[in-house]
Every structure is written in structure tokens, then in C-alpha cells.
Design a protein around this motif. Structure first.
Motif, PDB file in Angstrom:
ATOM      1  N   VAL A 133       0.774  -1.154   0.024  1.00 30.65           N
ATOM      2  CA  VAL A 133      -0.096   0.022  -0.059  1.00 30.65           C
ATOM      3  C   VAL A 133       0.754   1.301  -0.156  1.00 30.65           C
ATOM      4  CG1 VAL A 133      -1.795   1.165   1.491  1.00 30.65           C
ATOM      5  CG2 VAL A 133      -1.949  -1.081   1.213  1.00 30.65           C
ATOM      6  N   ALA A 134       2.117   1.106   0.510  1.00 28.43           N
ATOM      7  CA  ALA A 134       2.837   2.395   0.726  1.00 28.43           C
ATOM      8  C   ALA A 134       3.946   2.419  -0.653  1.00 28.43           C
ATOM      9  CB  ALA A 134       3.893   2.409   1.776  1.00 28.43           C
ATOM     10  N   SER A 135       3.649   1.600  -1.626  1.00 30.43           N
ATOM     11  CA  SER A 135       4.794   1.313  -2.802  1.00 30.43           C
ATOM     12  C   SER A 135       3.866   2.196  -3.850  1.00 30.43           C
ATOM     13  CB  SER A 135       4.777   0.056  -3.129  1.00 30.43           C
ATOM     14  OG  SER A 135       4.803  -0.095  -4.599  1.00 30.43           O
ATOM     15  N   PRO A 136       4.312   3.321  -4.367  1.00 28.59           N
ATOM     16  CA  PRO A 136       3.713   4.045  -5.561  1.00 28.59           C
ATOM     17  C   PRO A 136       3.597   3.180  -6.749  1.00 28.59           C
ATOM     18  CG  PRO A 136       5.456   5.429  -4.271  1.00 28.59           C
ATOM     19  CD  PRO A 136       5.693   3.985  -3.929  1.00 28.59           C
ATOM     20  N   ALA A 137       4.413   2.051  -6.938  1.00 31.51           N
ATOM     21  CA  ALA A 137       4.493   1.479  -8.209  1.00 31.51           C
ATOM     22  C   ALA A 137       3.194   0.611  -8.013  1.00 31.51           C
ATOM     23  CB  ALA A 137       5.417   0.584  -8.323  1.00 31.51           C
ATOM     24  N   ASP A 138       2.750   0.334  -6.756  1.00 33.50           N
ATOM     25  CA  ASP A 138       1.503  -0.862  -6.694  1.00 33.50           C
ATOM     26  C   ASP A 138       0.208   0.158  -6.317  1.00 33.50           C
ATOM     27  OD1 ASP A 138       2.899  -2.965  -7.052  1.00 33.50           O
ATOM     28  OD2 ASP A 138       3.583  -2.952  -4.923  1.00 33.50           O
ATOM     29  N   ASN A 139       0.417   1.048  -5.620  1.00 34.51           N
ATOM     30  CA  ASN A 139      -0.796   1.627  -4.929  1.00 34.51           C
ATOM     31  C   ASN A 139      -0.650   3.360  -5.433  1.00 34.51           C
ATOM     32  OD1 ASN A 139      -3.242   2.523  -3.856  1.00 34.51           O
ATOM     33  ND2 ASN A 139      -2.242   2.525  -1.748  1.00 34.51           N
ATOM     34  N   GLY A 140      -0.682   3.504  -6.779  1.00 38.57           N
ATOM     35  CA  GLY A 140      -0.368   4.948  -7.554  1.00 38.57           C
ATOM     36  C   GLY A 140      -0.886   6.149  -6.765  1.00 38.57           C
ATOM     37  N   GLY A 141      -2.453   6.022  -6.569  1.00 39.63           N
ATOM     38  CA  GLY A 141      -3.125   7.018  -6.123  1.00 39.63           C
ATOM     39  C   GLY A 141      -2.655   7.635  -4.731  1.00 39.63           C
ATOM     40  N   THR A 142      -2.592   6.678  -3.789  1.00 35.59           N
ATOM     41  CA  THR A 142      -2.354   6.996  -2.141  1.00 35.59           C
ATOM     42  C   THR A 142      -1.244   6.721  -1.749  1.00 35.59           C
ATOM     43  OG1 THR A 142      -3.674   5.064  -2.078  1.00 35.59           O
ATOM     44  CG2 THR A 142      -4.843   7.241  -1.770  1.00 35.59           C
ATOM     45  N   ALA A 143      -0.435   5.917  -2.267  1.00 36.95           N
ATOM     46  CA  ALA A 143       0.978   5.602  -1.492  1.00 36.95           C
ATOM     47  C   ALA A 143       1.500   6.571  -1.034  1.00 36.95           C
ATOM     48  CB  ALA A 143       1.987   4.994  -2.619  1.00 36.95           C
ATOM     49  N   TYR A 144       1.795   7.821  -1.671  1.00 32.21           N
ATOM     50  CA  TYR A 144       2.552   9.016  -0.957  1.00 32.21           C
ATOM     51  C   TYR A 144       1.977   9.341   0.458  1.00 32.21           C
ATOM     52  CZ  TYR A 144       4.656   8.974  -5.581  1.00 32.21           C
ATOM     53  OH  TYR A 144       5.299   8.849  -6.557  1.00 32.21           O
ATOM     54  N   ALA A 145       0.537   9.330   0.199  1.00 35.88           N
ATOM     55  CA  ALA A 145      -0.153   9.535   1.333  1.00 35.88           C
ATOM     56  C   ALA A 145      -0.047   8.736   2.436  1.00 35.88           C
ATOM     57  CB  ALA A 145      -1.704   9.732   1.174  1.00 35.88           C
ATOM     58  N   VAL A 146       0.079   7.527   1.841  1.00 36.04           N
ATOM     59  CA  VAL A 146       0.240   6.296   3.219  1.00 36.04           C
ATOM     60  C   VAL A 146       1.658   6.768   3.739  1.00 36.04           C
ATOM     61  CG1 VAL A 146       0.469   3.931   3.620  1.00 36.04           C
ATOM     62  CG2 VAL A 146      -1.322   4.724   2.171  1.00 36.04           C
ATOM     63  N   ARG A 147       2.534   6.851   2.794  1.00 33.40           N
ATOM     64  CA  ARG A 147       3.817   7.261   3.352  1.00 33.40           C
ATOM     65  C   ARG A 147       3.909   8.323   4.292  1.00 33.40           C
ATOM     66  NH1 ARG A 147       8.337   6.382  -1.126  1.00 33.40           N
ATOM     67  NH2 ARG A 147       8.167   3.908  -1.444  1.00 33.40           N
ATOM     68  N   ALA A 148       3.134   9.255   4.033  1.00 33.77           N
ATOM     69  CA  ALA A 148       3.069  10.560   4.770  1.00 33.77           C
ATOM     70  C   ALA A 148       2.717  10.517   6.176  1.00 33.77           C
ATOM     71  CB  ALA A 148       2.359  11.773   4.045  1.00 33.77           C
ATOM     72  N   ILE A 149       1.859   9.618   6.097  1.00 33.73           N
ATOM     73  CA  ILE A 149       1.428   9.269   7.574  1.00 33.73           C
ATOM     74  C   ILE A 149       2.360   8.957   8.690  1.00 33.73           C
ATOM     75  CG2 ILE A 149      -0.181   7.705   9.134  1.00 33.73           C
ATOM     76  CD1 ILE A 149      -1.870   7.206   6.702  1.00 33.73           C
ATOM     77  N   VAL A 150       3.586   7.967   8.166  1.00 33.90           N
ATOM     78  CA  VAL A 150       4.592   7.847   8.759  1.00 33.90           C
ATOM     79  C   VAL A 150       5.394   9.082   9.023  1.00 33.90           C
ATOM     80  CG1 VAL A 150       6.398   6.064   9.130  1.00 33.90           C
ATOM     81  CG2 VAL A 150       4.122   5.479   8.243  1.00 33.90           C
ATOM     82  N   ASP A 151       5.758   9.479   7.797  1.00 33.42           N
ATOM     83  CA  ASP A 151       6.787  10.538   8.018  1.00 33.42           C
ATOM     84  C   ASP A 151       6.550  11.525   6.794  1.00 33.42           C
ATOM     85  OD1 ASP A 151       8.983  12.199   7.734  1.00 33.42           O
ATOM     86  OD2 ASP A 151      10.435  10.842   7.061  1.00 33.42           O
ATOM     87  N   ALA A 152       5.684  12.637   7.309  1.00 32.50           N
ATOM     88  CA  ALA A 152       5.340  13.737   6.328  1.00 32.50           C
ATOM     89  C   ALA A 152       6.483  14.486   5.594  1.00 32.50           C
ATOM     90  CB  ALA A 152       4.643  14.839   7.320  1.00 32.50           C
ATOM     91  N   ARG A 153       7.769  14.271   6.000  1.00 30.85           N
ATOM     92  CA  ARG A 153       8.760  15.237   5.082  1.00 30.85           C
ATOM     93  C   ARG A 153       9.147  14.118   3.860  1.00 30.85           C
ATOM     94  NH1 ARG A 153      12.749  15.458  10.014  1.00 30.85           N
ATOM     95  NH2 ARG A 153      11.574  13.325  10.081  1.00 30.85           N
ATOM     96  N   ALA A 154       8.577  12.637   4.017  1.00 35.86           N
ATOM     97  CA  ALA A 154       8.966  11.855   2.709  1.00 35.86           C
ATOM     98  C   ALA A 154       8.358  12.422   1.443  1.00 35.86           C
ATOM     99  CB  ALA A 154       8.792  10.409   3.368  1.00 35.86           C
ATOM    100  N   ILE A 155       7.600  13.087   1.672  1.00 36.94           N
ATOM    101  CA  ILE A 155       6.446  13.437   0.293  1.00 36.94           C
ATOM    102  C   ILE A 155       6.937  14.628  -0.233  1.00 36.94           C
ATOM    103  CG2 ILE A 155       4.685  14.124   1.622  1.00 36.94           C
ATOM    104  CD1 ILE A 155       2.945  12.985  -0.371  1.00 36.94           C
ATOM    105  N   THR A 156       7.327  14.382  -1.751  1.00 38.19           N
ATOM    106  CA  THR A 156       7.829  15.849  -2.304  1.00 38.19           C
ATOM    107  C   THR A 156       6.352  16.457  -2.784  1.00 38.19           C
ATOM    108  OG1 THR A 156       7.845  14.611  -4.262  1.00 38.19           O
ATOM    109  CG2 THR A 156       9.925  14.674  -2.935  1.00 38.19           C
ATOM    110  N   PRO A 157       6.606  17.972  -3.080  1.00 37.39           N
ATOM    111  CA  PRO A 157       5.484  18.588  -3.508  1.00 37.39           C
ATOM    112  C   PRO A 157       5.081  17.975  -4.916  1.00 37.39           C
ATOM    113  CG  PRO A 157       7.181  20.004  -3.172  1.00 37.39           C
ATOM    114  CD  PRO A 157       7.691  18.877  -2.748  1.00 37.39           C
TER     115      PRO A 157
END
Lengths: 579, 486
Positions: free
Chosen positions: A433-457
Motif C-alpha cells: 500500500v505504501a509502494s507508489p508502483a502498486d498503489n499509485g493514487g495514495t501510496a505517498y499519502a500512506v507514507r506521509a502518515i509515517v513521515d510527512a517529510r518523505a513526500i515531495t510537492p
């Protein structure tokens, strides 16, 4: 108790039976309430803290409910036929309260609440089913937990999408099919029929489950009845009809409603916004070569296995236990869920029905839990309440309860191994679910839950967001236009319309005068036209189709007032007033 | 009859006949169907018709809209009732159950005298079989009081009875020739001679289950005293004779296995079936027995019992009957039923407020839906089916304008859900009763609905074209019978 001639009359429920049933009910409700509390929290988080977790289709359904109630031409027909109706109808009561609580619509909170409710219901149904197939309490609760906390399940319990409704009704179907196979109660078969109908009105792919149920019921009924083949065939036909008539009515009734309002029996395929058009707008759906088919098959397999690495093992274990016990009725539950998984796999490989997305494989998760439950369960487990309700004497089905070979110790080892493996699935699911290749739409948001800085604009821009379209909406609101004076297709522009304080100022395709307004905006009193950039699904926009090149130069509609480029690119044209 | 009665036989008979025909009418004219419409009812009907016609002429759209909305409300209410009924299809039926051993356990000496009345008219072929079927009843002969009610001028049947040599517990009662030659009149005549504590009636072709009387006695004994009537379940022994009997059998199967028990358990009046109803004689006499002017005297009696505070339950015991296998006969019978239901509704709705008080809200609504609503919808159904077809095929704007969204959606929903539920119920009945041999009938059920509506239309035409036939009959009879008394 009764005369021989009157085999139809069943004895009333025994007291003990109804008490057990009530106890079972309250465990189900406890499970539901606990999950709901967690999921509602998640839903609020998705709606208010990080909308990047939301599914765009889910938000769009809130917009549809909003236009049914608050558009310039409010009517139920505005529901549209590209999607099944229940996920929208279920939103209406909450959306009607937007005056009290605007966030129901503006933040799609009604949608996220609905997915939380449906998913909590799914978990409660799963717990009930596992009890009915004889899984002992501890493993049952652990298995239920691995289902409830699977990251994809958790995500779809908060993102406003209809997957939660799909799983909920599928679980109801699965459970009632299992009950019928075990008890032969007519009521269970009737319930199956109605749940199949509701499932179809929630998501079209459940038609696959209906086919599976029909085949399953026909075989089980034919095999279990006494008498000559002709009679057994008739009996089987009666059973299949009971299981399938409500579904058939839902299927044709919906098609007929679609035909009445749009002129198309199956608008989901033929509509200008339907799946076929979406596929071609996205540049998919051509004739596929063997290599592409193979690649799609591989993708499907990878997705299923990354969501549930134990899938093959669980299916084999379940099957081995069924074969060793000769308990063919236990096939019911996995077959119903498996049918939907099979159909979606086919659709993904074929690419003609819908573009490949990991969410189409979500049913793999309950399938695996049920398969593991079948392997661990005693089989044919039934509460005493059901035993006492099952009064149709000769037609009740007895399942021999053989003790699992190897005694209780091996049973506990197997249970521990199964629960461990399922926990592994949860971990694997999280990675997926956190992998952009698999879960295109929301993977970044899932990652951002753990670490908000991990997501680029730029990553943030790729996911669902309210912001840019809300800005468009706010600008339009500031013009203080009268009702029906700005024309927009809410297929792309749903956030613009739903975010508005005054959705009636828009004239949208579900309004009955839209076609005339589109043909001659000036004559119809349209003052502005809002046009999306014709890229991707933007090509399906009604204005872009009616006036090719309108986005670029107005195509004679009017003069460019403003370009919005925060998210989806919009252009606002002013229509010159006649007379 | 008391042996000390000094009156000559002829006079007693005339009096008995007069009472059989006019007893209820004289005692409770408000409950007798001898008048179709009371004056207020007639006035209300005329005013309603006038308003409707005027409305359709002066403001057709408004009138059409009101009409469409009213019909939709009716169907929505029927749908709610049918959904409530539907739920009973998948539940254990609420019937009075007396096991074989309980029924046999009652010592003969404790059994009361039981009156069985069989009204036969022009039925010489079946009467021997009837007597044989009654002979199979497990009940001491010295406590059986069988009354064979024959019309005095029906020589053929009388001959057949003589040939069958019935036992001494069977009494042949000759009903003097007089109009109306209806079953309720004969029953009333027979009732005056009845000796039993309980009374039941059978049709000539009935085959009651042997323990039925004992079960009824046990059920009455087990009750607190409010139970006045038990309706046994009717079933057909020739369901596969032809498609018509299959349909009829399926209809009865649903009605007597699920619907009637649900109605009986639901604090609403129970429309009784024409035969195999077991009733306390004192209650039957108290409520005025059968109304000879009502062509469905059974339905009317059920409602009257309920109004007077008596309870009816469904007894889990079956009587086999012969289903009508001839389409014309079937149609006549169906028209009679619909006409009778309409009569029953009109009689009991003469004073709606009083009925409401007597039945309670639930019973009042239940009566109006199951007797009035059922009749009205079976008449309206064909018109609405045609309207729907026209709408789907041509979408005329006139239809659109009298069906705005708030009428259109509920009416469409009632139409689809109502028809589908009714259709679907057939299959559930087949499974619950293990009668899959009726599958073809269940699949073709909508054709049967068409026939039912045809029968209903015929009944309404009879009501419209010759509503006074009944009244005329009353007057004629009045004179014929009154003369010797004067």
C-alpha cells in the motif's frame, strides 16, 4: 409435534435457541462497534487531515449525492448510471444535513463515514462467518483482526470508495450461502438472493458472484435431494430461482431505469463517461498482444501475492481439509469470493473493462481469511440456534464432525502458524500500500502518515486533493451568479461544484436542460462556461466534446476570463449576452 | 329442535326458512348485505364520481394528478402489507398445533357432540365419496351430528344419498325450495337443527384429515375462552391435473400455509375459508350465523367474529379439496369471490368510525387492505400494467404530467417491488412446502394474475350493471315467504 402431512410447518423457535442467537448478535455488534470507532477516526483523518488518502471516485459519489439534492434541477435521476446506485443513495441522508455540517460534503466526510460503516460491517460479518464454519474463539478473533487491520482494508475503510460496500455485501452473500448449504433453510437462500441484488446495486463486478452462487446452489441442491433426476432437477431449479431472482430483477430493473433516463440499457459501458470511453481516453483497451496479456497476468499475480503472500498456501490448505473431510459444502464461501477475484483478474488481464488498479484485488483479502478459516475450522459448525431453526427434517443437511487428525496439539500448531502467516500478510500489505508502483493514487499519502517529510510537492500533486478545484469554486462563488448561469461538466468538475456554497448556480449534465444550454449557451442565459484541459479523462468533458478546441481558444463560445492551473487546468470563458 | 315444540311441521319449517334467510337482516340490518349500498354510501359514491368527472373535464391535469397520487398511496400501502406478509414466508408458521398423540389422548367420553354440515346441491356423483371421507374421521359416531343439507327438489342427490346408506349419525336435512339458493341459507337452515357444541362445515368434495375434529376439540380446550373459531388449512388433491389447478393449488398453498396464519396472528380480522372452519355453536348463533345475501359469507363471518371480540386461529390440519379445473367455472367462482369481498367491505364500512373503534387501528387498516385493497387492486392491476407498458414504449407527455417525481418514483417502486415479491413468493412457497412439481405454475404465475384480474373486472361489471339484482331478489323473497305468515 406436527402431523405427517404438514411438513411445511416448522416448530417455533425454542427459547434457548433465540437466546444463543441474541448472544451471537451482540458479539457481532461489539465487533462492529469496535471497528467502527477505529475506522471513523481514520475516516476523519482522511477527510480533514490528509485528503491525499481519499479516492477520487469516492469523493465524486459525494458530489453526485450533492447534485441530487442541491443542484439547479434537483432530482433522483441525477444519480447517473455509470456507477451502481447504493453507494450514492446511502450518502443522501448525510448529504441532506450539509446545512448543519457542511464538511459532510465539502470534505467528503459523508463518503468516508460510509466506507467506515460498511467496512466495520464487513469485519463483523467476517467474525460471524468464521464462527459458523467452526473456527474456535481465539483463532477466530486473531483471524478477524488480521482482516480488519490489513492495510488495504484499513485504507478502504476511510477513503470514501465503494470497495467497503462491495466487501460488506459480498460477506453477507457468502455467509448466507454458507448457512443455506449447511441448513437448507429457505430463509438463508432468500437472504442470499436479496444480498446478491444489493451487492449488484453496489458494484457491478458482483455479477460474477451471482453466477457462482447459481452454479453452487444448482449443484448442491441436485446432489442432495432424493428421488428421480427429473424431480431433483425441478427442486434444483426452484433453489436457483430463489437465489437468483432478486439479482436478476436488480440487474434488469437498473438497466431499465437507465434506459428510461438515458436511452441506454447499460450506461456503464455505453455512456460517454462509461468504462469503455474512459479506457480509450486513457489510451488503453486496444487489441492486446500475447506479451501484453502476459504482462497483465503477471501484474495481477504480483498484486494478489503482495497483498496476501499466503494466498496459494491458504487455498491449498483449505482445499486439502475439505477433501479429507469430504465436506463439499465448505466450498461455498471461498467459491463466492473467489468468483469475484477471478473475474477481476480476467478484467485486469483483458484491460477492456477497467484500467488495472490494485483495488480490484481487494477481495483477495477476505478470500484468504475465509480459506484459512476453512482449514482451521471444525467444518459444518453451527450454533444451536440454527440447529433448532433447521426443522425441515429430511432436507436438513448433516455434516459429519470428524476430529481433525493429529489431535489438538497439531491443531494449535497449525493455528499458530496460520495466524503468524496472516500477520506476515499484514506486513506485506503495508509495504504494498505504501509502494507508489502498486498503489499509485495514495501510496505517498500512506507514507506521509509515517513521515510527512518523505513526500515531495510533485508527489503531493499526483494524489487526490481538494485545494486547486476549491480555489476555482471560491472564485466562481465570488462572482455571485444567479441559478443556472455557469455551465460545467461535473464529470471532471465535481469538486468545483460540490465545494460551492451555491451549487445551483451551475448547470451540469444531469440537469434536464443541459443539452439545450450546451447547444446555445447565450440563448439559454448561460453567462460563463468552465472548461477543463482536454487531457486524459478531460477529453470526455461534455464541453470539450461539443466544442473541440474550446479550452484553447473558446471555439466561439466566448472570451477567456481566467485560467486556473493549480491542479487540473481550468479555463473560464464569459459568454456574450444576447439582446 | 325441541320435541315439545307443538307447532305443526309445515309452520316450523316455514319459520325456520324465514329465519335462515332473514334472521341476520332483521336482527342486525347494519351487518346484512341485503342492501348493497346504504343511502350515505350511495351519496358518497355519487359525489365522488361527480367530483371525479367534473375534475377530469375542468382540470384534467390536476384531477389526473390526484388520481395518480391516490392510486400510488393505495399501492404503497398494499406493498407495505405485502412486505410484512412476505417476511412470514421464511419463518415458522404461526398455527395451532396439536400432535397426533395429544389428539388421540382425549377419551371418547370427554369429547363433545360435534356438528358437521355438508351443503350439497346437484352433486349426486360425489356424495358417496363425501360420506366415505366423513366416515374416516376419527370421532365416536354417537357424538357426531352430521347434517347433509340437500335442496328438497334436488331428487338426484337425494337418490344418491339413499343409495349410499349413511349411518344413523347422518341426518338428511331437506331445505325447502326458495331463493336465494345459496350455501349460507342452507347452512343457517341446518344450524337450527344442530346439536353439537362445535360446528364445522365441509363442501361435498372435501376430504378432511381424520384427526381434524379431535385436534379442534383439543385446541379449543387448551384456550382461555376467547378462541371462537379455528380454520383448518385447505389444499388441493388434483394440483397437476392441468395448469389452472396448478396455479390454484399454488395460490392456496401460499394463502393457507403462510398468509392466513400471519393474518390470524396479526390482530386483524381473518377472512375465513369456505370450508373446514370449526366454530363454537353458541358464538356462531350469537353473531348471527351466515349472511345469505353475501356471496362470500365465509369472509364476512370472519370479519363479524372479529368485530364482536372473538378470536380466530389457523389449525394445523389439512382438508383436501378439488381444485376447479375448468376455466369458465373458475372464472365464475373468482368473480363471486371478488364480488363477495366487495360486499363484505361495503357492509362493514357502513360506519367506518364504529368499525375503527371495534377493530382498533391495526385491525381497521388490516381489514381495509386485505378485503378492500385486495379487491380494488385486482381490478386496477390490468389498467396499470397497460399504462406502464404504454409509458415504457411511447413515453406520452400526458402520463408524465400526472406523474411528477414524487408520484412517479413511489409508484414505479411499488409496481416493481410489489409484482416481483408476489412472483418470488411462489418459489419460496414451493421450497418451504416441498412442492416443486408446481414449478411451471410458479413460473407462469403472471398469466394467472391476468385471469384473476379478468375475474375481478367481471365482478365489478356485475356490480355496476346489475347492482339491484340483489335488492330485487330480496323483495321477491320477502313476499313469497311473508305471505303464509300473514
Amino acid at each position: 409435534m406436527s402431523v405427517g402431512a404438514v411438513h411445511a410447518i416448522q416448530p417455533p423457535l425454542s427459547r434457548a435457541g433465540s437466546r444463543t442467537r441474541r448472544a451471537g448478535l451482540s458479539t457481532g455488534w461489539t465487533c462492529f462497534a469496535a471497528c467502527l470507532a477505529v475506522y471513523l477516526g481514520a475516516a476523519a483523518f482522511a477527510s480533514f487531515v490528509d485528503p491525499g488518502l481519499l479516492g477520487s471516485d469516492g469523493v465524486s459519489r459525494v458530489a453526485i449525492a450533492n447534485r441530487i439534492l442541491f443542484s439547479e434541477d434537483p432530482h433522483l435521476g441525477a444519480i447517473g448510471f455509470v456507477w451502481s446506485p447504493i453507494p450514492v443513495l446511502a450518502l443522501l441522508p448525510m448529504v441532506a444535513l450539509k446545512g448543519v455540517f457542511p464538511a459532510f460534503v465539502s470534505s467528503a466526510f459523508a463518503g468516508t463515514i460510509l466506507s467506515a460503516v460498511f467496512m466495520a460491517g464487513s469485519v463483523a460479518q467476517m467474525a460471524g462467518l468464521l464462527a459458523e464454519i467452526g473456527v474456535r474463539p481465539w483463532p477466530r478473533w486473531l483471524l478477524t483482526a488480521t482482516f480488519a487491520l490489513h492495510p488495504l482494508i484499513l485504507l478502504y475503510a476511510m477513503n470514501a470508495m465503494s470497495e467497503s460496500g462491495l466487501i460488506f455485501f459480498l460477506m453477507l452473500v457468502t455467509r448466507s450461502v454458507n448457512r443455506w448449504l449447511r441448513s437448507g433453510e429457505t430463509g438463508a437462500l432468500v437472504a442470499t438472493g436479496f444480498y446478491l441484488a444489493l451487492a449488484y446495486l453496489t458494484r457491478y463486478e458482483t455479477a460474477a458472484a451471482a453466477l457462482a452462487v447459481a452454479a453452487l446452489v444448482a449443484l448442491a441442491s441436485f446432489a442432495s435431494q432424493p428421488g428421480p433426476p427429473r424431480e431433483r432437477l425441478r427442486g434444483a431449479a426452484v433453489h436457483v430461482l430463489i437465489a437468483i431472482v432478486p439479482f436478476a430483477v436488480a440487474f434488469w430493473g437498473w438497466a431499465l431505469a437507465s434506459w428510461l433516463l438515458t436511452g441506454q440499457l447499460f450506461d456503464q459501458f455505453s455512456s460517454s463517461y462509461g468504462n469503455s470511453q474512459q479506457i480509450s481516453a486513457l489510451g488503453l483497451g486496444g487489441q492486446l498482444g500475447p506479451a501484453q496479456l502476459l504482462a497483465n497476468a503477471r501484474l495481477s499475480a504480483v498484486w494478489m501475492l503482495s497483498l496476501e503472500p499466503v494466498l496459494p498456501l491458504a487455498l491449498v490448505a483449505g482445499l486439502v481439509v475439505i477433501v479429507r473431510r469430504r465436506d463439499w459444502r465448505a466450498l461455498g464461501a471461498p467459491v463466492v469470493l473467489g468468483a469475484v477475484v477471478t473475474f477481476m483478474t480476467y478484467a485486469t488481464i483483458d484491460e477492456k473493462i477497467a484500467p488495472a488498479q490494485i483495488r480490484y484485488f481487494i477481495v483477495v483479502i477476505p478470500l484468504v481469511v475465509v480459506a484459512v478459516g476453512t482449514a482451521l475450522g471444525r467444518g459444518g459448525g453451527m450454533t444451536s440456534a440454527e440447529g433448532s431453526r433447521r426443522a425441515e427434517g429430511s432436507r436438513a443437511r448433516e455434516v459429519p464432525r470428524r476430529r481433525r487428525r493429529g489431535g489438538p496439539r497439531l491443531g494449535w500448531v497449525a493455528t499458530a502458524a496460520a495466524v503468524l502467516a496472516m500477520t506476515g500478510s499484514v506486513a506485506s500489505g503495508l509495504l504494498t500500500v505504501a509502494s507508489p508502483a502498486d498503489n499509485g493514487g495514495t501510496a505517498y499519502a500512506v507514507r506521509a502518515i509515517v513521515d510527512a517529510r518523505a513526500i515531495t510537492p510533485s508527489e503531493r500533486a499526483a494524489e487526490f486533493q481538494f485545494g486547486p478545484d476549491r480555489a476555482v469554486s471560491r472564485y466562481v462563488d465570488s462572482l455571485h451568479l444567479p441559478p443556472g448561469s455557469i455551465l460545467v461538466d461535473d464529470f471532471i468538475g465535481f469538486i468545483v461544484v460540490m465545494s460551492s456554497d451555491d451549487p445551483a448556480q451551475y448547470i451540469i449534465p444531469s440537469d434536464r436542460e443541459f443539452q439545450q444550454a450546451l447547444a446555445s449557451p447565450a440563448v439559454w442565459g448561460v453567462r460563463y462556461v468552465l472548461i477543463p484541459q482536454p487531457v486524459g479523462l478531460g477529453k470526455l468533458d461534455a464541453v470539450n466534446r461539443a466544442y473541440p478546441g474550446a479550452y484553447a481558444d473558446g471555439a466561439g463560445i466566448g472570451q477567456l476570463v481566467k485560467t486556473f492551473s493549480g491542479g487540473y487546468h481550468w479555463r473560464l470563458y464569459r459568454v456574450p449576452q444576447t439582446g | 329442535m325441541s320435541p315439545s315444540n307443538p307447532a305443526p311441521v309445515a309452520v316450523r319449517e316455514e319459520d325456520a326458512l324465514y329465519q335462515s334467510i332473514h334472521g341476520l337482516r332483521l336482527r342486525r340490518p347494519d351487518l346484512s348485505a341485503s342492501r348493497v349500498l346504504t343511502n350515505p354510501q350511495r351519496a358518497a359514491t355519487l359525489i365522488l364520481a361527480a367530483v371525479l368527472v367534473a375534475g377530469l373535464v375542468l382540470a384534467p391535469l390536476v384531477a389526473g394528478l390526484i388520481l395518480a397520487a391516490s392510486v400510488t398511496v393505495l399501492y404503497a400501502a398494499m406493498l407495505l402489507r405485502n412486505v410484512a406478509m412476505f417476511r412470514h414466508l421464511t419463518r415458522p408458521a404461526v398455527t395451532v398445533q396439536i400432535s397426533d398423540s395429544e389428539a388421540r389422548a382425549i377419551p371418547d367420553s370427554a369429547l363433545p357432540t360435534y356438528t358437521l354440515m355438508v351443503a350439497a346441491y346437484h352433486e349426486p356423483e360425489v356424495i358417496a365419496a363425501t360420506l366415505a371421507a366423513l366416515d374416516r374421521l376419527d370421532y365416536p359416531r354417537d357424538r357426531l351430528d352430521v347434517k347433509l343439507l340437500l335442496e328438497a327438489d334436488d331428487q338426484a342427490t337425494r337418490e344418491a344419498v339413499r343409495a349410499a346408506r349413511p349411518g344413523s349419525h347422518v341426518e338428511v336435512v331437506l331445505v325447502p325450495p326458495a331463493e336465494p339458493r345459496t350455501k349460507p341459507k342452507a347452512l343457517n337452515f341446518g344450524l337450527r337443527l344442530a346439536r353439537g357444541e362445535y360446528v364445522t362445515i365441509y363442501d361435498a368434495e372435501d376430504r378432511p384429515e381424520p384427526l381434524q375434529l379431535r385436534r379442534a376439540v383439543a385446541a379449543f380446550a387448551a384456550d382461555d375462552g376467547r378462541l371462537a373459531c379455528l380454520q383448518a388449512r385447505l389444499s388441493y388433491h388434483n394440483p397437476t391435473q392441468n395448469l389452472l389447478t396448478s396455479w390454484f393449488a399454488l395460490e392456496y398453498l401460499t394463502w393457507f400455509t403462510f398468509t392466513l396464519p400471519a393474518v390470524a396472528g396479526g390482530r386483524t380480522p381473518v377472512p375465513l375459508g369456505g370450508t373446514s372452519m370449526h366454530i363454537r355453536r353458541d358464538v356462531l348463533e350469537e353473531v348471527g350465523a351466515w349472511d345469505p345475501f353475501n356471496v362470500t359469507e365465509d369472509c364476512d363471518l370472519g370479519v363479524r367474529l372479529y368485530r364482536m371480540g372473538h378470536r380466530t386461529a389457523v389449525l394445523d390440519s389439512v382438508t383436501d379439496e378439488e381444485a376447479n379445473s375448468d376455466a369458465i367455472n373458475w372464472l365464475k367462482q373468482r368473480s363471486r369471490w371478488v364480488k363477495g369481498y366487495a360486499q363484505t367491505w361495503l357492509v362493514h364500512m357502513r360506519n367506518p368510525l364504529r368499525l375503527w373503534r371495534e377493530l382498533g387501528t391495526r385491525g381497521f387498516v388490516g381489514f381495509n387492505l386485505s378485503v378492500g385493497g385486495a379487491t380494488l387492486t385486482s381490478v386496477l392491476n390490468p389498467a396499470l400494467w397497460i399504462l406502464t407498458a404504454v409509458w415504457f414504449l411511447a413515453k406520452p407527455t400526458a402520463v408524465q404530467s400526472v406523474f411528477p417525481d414524487w408520484v412517479y418514483y413511489p409508484s414505479m417502486l411499488s409496481m416493481i417491488v410489489g409484482n416481483v415479491l408476489a412472483y418470488y413468493s411462489g418459489f419460496i412457497t414451493l421450497d418451504r412446502t416441498g412442492r416443486s412439481e408446481l414449478l411451471k405454475a410458479a413460473l407462469l404465475m403472471p398469466v394467472y394474475w391476468g385471469l384473476m384480474s379478468f375475474g375481478a373486472l367481471r365482478a365489478v361489471l356485475q356490480l355496476l350493471i346489475s347492482p339491484f339484482v340483489w335488492e330485487k331478489t330480496v323483495h321477491g323473497l320477502d313476499q313469497v315467504v311473508a305471505e303464509p305468515r300473514a
